[in-house]
Write a protein that holds these residues in place. Structure first.
Motif, PDB file in Angstrom:
ATOM      1  N   GLN A 198       8.109 -36.303  39.676  1.00 25.60           N
ATOM      2  CA  GLN A 198       6.946 -35.779  38.968  1.00 25.60           C
ATOM      3  C   GLN A 198       5.998 -35.058  39.928  1.00 25.60           C
ATOM      4  OE1 GLN A 198       5.162 -39.069  36.894  1.00 25.60           O
ATOM      5  NE2 GLN A 198       6.960 -39.438  35.630  1.00 25.60           N
ATOM      6  N   GLU A 225       7.510 -31.719  40.884  1.00 25.49           N
ATOM      7  CA  GLU A 225       7.380 -30.767  39.777  1.00 25.49           C
ATOM      8  C   GLU A 225       5.939 -30.275  39.669  1.00 25.49           C
ATOM      9  OE1 GLU A 225       8.767 -32.734  36.302  1.00 25.49           O
ATOM     10  OE2 GLU A 225      10.873 -32.794  36.955  1.00 25.49           O
ATOM     11  N   ALA A 226       4.987 -31.201  39.859  1.00 26.69           N
ATOM     12  CA  ALA A 226       3.575 -30.820  39.787  1.00 26.69           C
ATOM     13  C   ALA A 226       3.225 -29.814  40.879  1.00 26.69           C
ATOM     14  CB  ALA A 226       2.693 -32.064  39.905  1.00 26.69           C
ATOM     15  N   ASP A 252       4.599 -26.440  40.169  1.00 35.61           N
ATOM     16  CA  ASP A 252       3.846 -25.760  39.119  1.00 35.61           C
ATOM     17  C   ASP A 252       2.508 -25.254  39.649  1.00 35.61           C
ATOM     18  OD1 ASP A 252       3.950 -24.845  36.483  1.00 35.61           O
ATOM     19  OD2 ASP A 252       2.664 -26.474  35.769  1.00 35.61           O
ATOM     20  N   SER A 264      -1.651 -28.633  33.931  1.00 32.17           N
ATOM     21  CA  SER A 264      -0.444 -28.889  34.714  1.00 32.17           C
ATOM     22  C   SER A 264      -0.479 -30.284  35.315  1.00 32.17           C
ATOM     23  CB  SER A 264      -0.304 -27.843  35.821  1.00 32.17           C
ATOM     24  OG  SER A 264       0.810 -28.121  36.639  1.00 32.17           O
ATOM     25  N   HIS A 312       2.102 -33.352  34.168  1.00 37.09           N
ATOM     26  CA  HIS A 312       3.070 -33.864  35.134  1.00 37.09           C
ATOM     27  C   HIS A 312       2.750 -35.270  35.644  1.00 37.09           C
ATOM     28  CE1 HIS A 312       4.173 -29.506  35.594  1.00 37.09           C
ATOM     29  NE2 HIS A 312       5.368 -30.049  35.629  1.00 37.09           N
TER      30      HIS A 312
END
Length: 382
Positions: free
Chosen positions: A25, A28-29, A32, A373, A377
């Protein structure tokens, strides 16, 4: 050590799965966030996410200083702009609790000159109205000193007032809070910047402040104003101007606008997140109570029709389906945000020092994209 107990093995496996999931996570954060920075040409971004009573994620991306190609770090501090107003309001609530102020006090009595809308001369403009931007006062004459609204100093003082009755309308007004800074001085006997430091920052263990020369200048994140016509960024050194001459000639109870109670706090994202936790937890953080639960609730309670309280806004256009409480800031190229959800016990801080997004949008595009975002996330998926 060999683990043979099936229950312990299961617990260990769950812990490993959770750890790998959390790392995923975070990755991914961060990916982004970099996408957002690329799309909106963000110079630098510092963020912090809180859940319950702790910071669960913080990071700094991009540059502190473009000319030196210096990377932004978590310890770097930004002028956070209008989020600063909540520090002024928190100070007021402390003085209310001490019996030195009342929210119903007449601003005329507090500042030492007549504060009346000439169209409604008998209507008292109260401290609460100033804190909630319902005073009918505006910034049309400026707000960098009190002379603009002082009838003895400015022949055009009447232009500082709108046509509607005090308490019956809303207009965001920086002059309100620069007057409030002087009131804090008058009632506390301490210079505005020192009051905030001694009664809010130090008790919470936060590094920051309004007085530029009390801070380590190597930690300042350079703010960059974007020109859409030329598509160029220009440094904004005035964001951290020391204003030495003005401070040398300082008049207690009148000169507080020099420190900008309305927008002059400098702080890192992580320390701002700790301050936010204090408000999210009704006035206390890490065992230290700054204001009473009643005062914290009062600051967050809607006063103006648009949801603004006492330097804490209630917004529904940030995260879909969530009413968030907090404040934004825009100045010198910076876009900032500090918002929390009091019931779900999460909050997000975002500080950026330059972006190509339109300054007139509120909340700004880069703030909306970054907050959502981080929420999606790191909060929503938990």
């Amino acid at each position: 050590m060999v683990i043979t107990n099936p229950r312990n093995i299961a617990i260990l496996l769950l812990a490993l799965i959770f750890s790998f999931s959390a790392r995923g996570q975070v990755a991914e954060a961060e990916a982004d966030l970099r996408r957002i920075m690329d799309e909106m040409d963000v110079v630098g971004m510092s963020v912090a996410v809180v859940k319950d009573d702790k910071i669960i994620y913080s990071n700094a991306l991009g540059l502190q200083d473009v000319e030196r190609n210096a990377p932004l770090k978590e310890e770097h501090i930004f002028r956070i702009a209008s989020i600063s107003k909540s520090f002024s309001a928190t100070s007021v609530m402390q003085l209310v609790e001490a019996g030195k102020l009342s929210l119903s006090d007449d601003m005329s009595d507090l500042v030492g000159f007549r504060v009346r809308n000439p169209k409604y001369p008998e209507k008292v403009i109260t401290l609460k109205m100033a804190l909630s931007h319902t005073s009918s006062i505006n910034d049309s004459e400026g707000y960098f000193n009190l002379d603009v609204i002082n009838p003895a100093k400015n022949p055009d003082w009447a232009k500082c007032y709108n046509d509607y009755e005090p308490g019956k309308g809303y207009e965001y007004c920086n002059l309100n809070f620069n007057m409030i800074g002087t009131i804090i001085e008058k009632k506390s006997g301490e210079r505005f910047d020192q009051y905030v430091k001694q009664h809010i920052l130090n008790p919470l263990g936060l590094y920051g402040g309004y007085w530029v020369e009390s801070l380590d200048s190597t930690r300042f994140a350079t703010l960059y104003a974007y020109d859409p016509a030329t598509k160029e960024y220009t440094p904004s050194p005035s964001a951290y101007a020391p204003r030495r001459e003005e401070i040398q000639n300082y008049v207690m109870g009148y000169s507080a606008p020099i420190f900008s109670p309305t927008g002059g706090m400098k702080m890192s994202a992580t320390d701002l997140a700790k301050y936010m936790l204090m408000h999210m937890n009704d006035g206390a953080y890490n065992g230290v109570r700054i204001i009473s639960k009643k005062s914290a609730k009062r600051m967050q309670k809607k006063v103006a029709e648009n949801g603004y309280g006492l330097a804490i806004d209630n917004v529904e256009n940030l995260i879909p389906g969530k009413t968030m409480r907090g404040h934004t800031g825009t100045a010198y190229g910076l876009y900032s945000a500090m918002f929390f959800h009091p019931k779900e016990k999460f909050g997000i801080v975002v500080l950026t020092n330059g972006s190509n997004t339109p300054a007139e949008e509120e909340p700004n595009q880069v703030i909306v994209a970054t907050v959502n975002s981080l929420y999606n996330h790191l909060i929503k998926q938990q």
